[in-house]
Design an enzyme around this catalytic site. Structure first.
Site: not given
Ligand code: 13P
Ligand code: G3H
Ligand code: ZN
Length: 311
Positions: A50, A82, A180
């Site tokens: 991410s 991501d 999420h």
């Molecule tokens: P979770 O928070 O359910 O693990 O989802 C992760 C996600 O979608 C990352 O893009």
């Molecule tokens: O969808 C989000 C992922 O769980 C990544 O989370 O942005 O805190 O790294 P983050």
């Molecule tokens: Zn996600």
């Protein structure tokens, strides 16, 4: 074996009626735990990063950690951005060696989402990378974007053919009720996913890979361990695993998991300190955290995703 795109992986997953796990990585122990699990189970794998992970660990460090994992395991790994928020971060990741990116234009208007996604696809395809787009909005927090449950919206199946044709994306994330984080359903509310939407999307987009975000299951045993050893996670609840197995057996080819890794890791560290209060060597508590990640990923591969021995 260099890093691979998601193209072949998804083709095989679609035909084989299983999903590939996309696990978020932020540091060395997480990369090691996930890749050791995939290696032992001969499984395809997507590691995703991410914007927050890049800010925390630095692009080059993450890139080199994943390259080290490929060298060490010989696995086929796709390295994926991501929730890319704009063209610039997608370009930067592709230029920096990622083989796949997500452009998340889901909070823009439909037409702006198409224009942005198309621009990323043109750049990515010219540079040999694959692209995931998104239609519909999940609730939860991603980096700085916090979407409330009221603002979340299911994907409209009648938009998917037009979106995919006009943007040229390689896969599509849809919103069917996952979200999420560790608090996915309100206490007392029944977990429910809109499989009717997934079915309709599959009917309209035959053989096209669909992605599920927000797919952690939030196993009560980890929440209990965290709470037992001084944590405070009231009412944490995730997606029942049988629903994810069902999705993996449909058009869903990529299932995103981050929160379950965080919970497994945090439970292991809290337990370690409760049992060894005098410890101050990071290796002493990061080794069990890495083992917990590995066990969690093995469980996902064998019991949820169905991608064991699919290399
Ligand atoms: P979770 O928070 O359910 O693990 O989802 C992760 C996600 O979608 C990352 O893009
Ligand atoms: O969808 C989000 C992922 O769980 C990544 O989370 O942005 O805190 O790294 P983050
Ligand atoms: Zn996600």
């Amino acid at each position: 074996m260099p890093l691979v795109t998601t193209k072949e992986m998804f083709k095989k997953a679609y035909e084989g009626r299983y999903a590939v796990g996309a696990f978020n990585v932020n540091n060395m122990e997480i990369v090691q735990g996930i890749t050791e699990a995939a290696k032992e189970l001969n499984s395809p794998l997507i590691l995703q990063v991410s914007a927050g992970a890049r800010k925390y660990a630095n692009h080059t460090y993450l890139m080199k950690l994943v390259e080290a994992a490929v060298a060490e395991t010989g696995l086929q790994i796709a390295l994926h951005l991501d929730h890319g928020a704009d063209f610039e971060i997608c370009k930067s990741c592709i230029d920096g060696g990622f083989t796949s990116v997500m452009i998340d234009g889901s909070h823009h208007s439909y037409d702006d989402n198409i224009a942005l996604t198309k621009k990323v696809v043109e750049y990515a395809h010219a540079h040999g990378a694959t692209v995931e787009g998104e239609l519909g909005q999940l609730a939860g927090i991603e980096d700085d974007v916090n979407v409330s449950a009221e603002d979340a919206s299911y994907t409209k199946p009648e938009q998917v053919e037009d979106f995919v044709t006009r943007t040229g994306v390689d896969s599509l994330a849809i919103a069917i009720g996952t979200s999420h984080g560790a608090y996915k359903f309100k206490p007392g509310h029944k977990a429910e996913l809109r499989f009717d939407i997934l079915e309709e999307v599959e009917r309209r987009l035959p053989e096209f890979p669909i992605v599920l975000h927000g797919a952690s299951s939030v196993a009560p045993e980890f929440v209990e361990t965290i709470n037992k050893y001084g944590g405070k996670m009231p009412d944490a609840v995730g997606i029942p695993e049988e629903m994810l197995r069902k999705a993996a057996n449909m058009a869903v080819c990529k299932i995103n998991i981050d929160s379950d890794l965080r919970l497994a890791m945090t439970a292991a560290v809290r337990k370690h300190f409760a049992e060894n209060p005098g410890d101050f060597d990071p290796r002493a508590y990061l080794a069990p955290a890495r083992d917990a990640i590995k066990n969690m990923v093995k469980h996902k591969i064998t019991d949820v995703l169905g991608c064991e021995n699919k290399l």
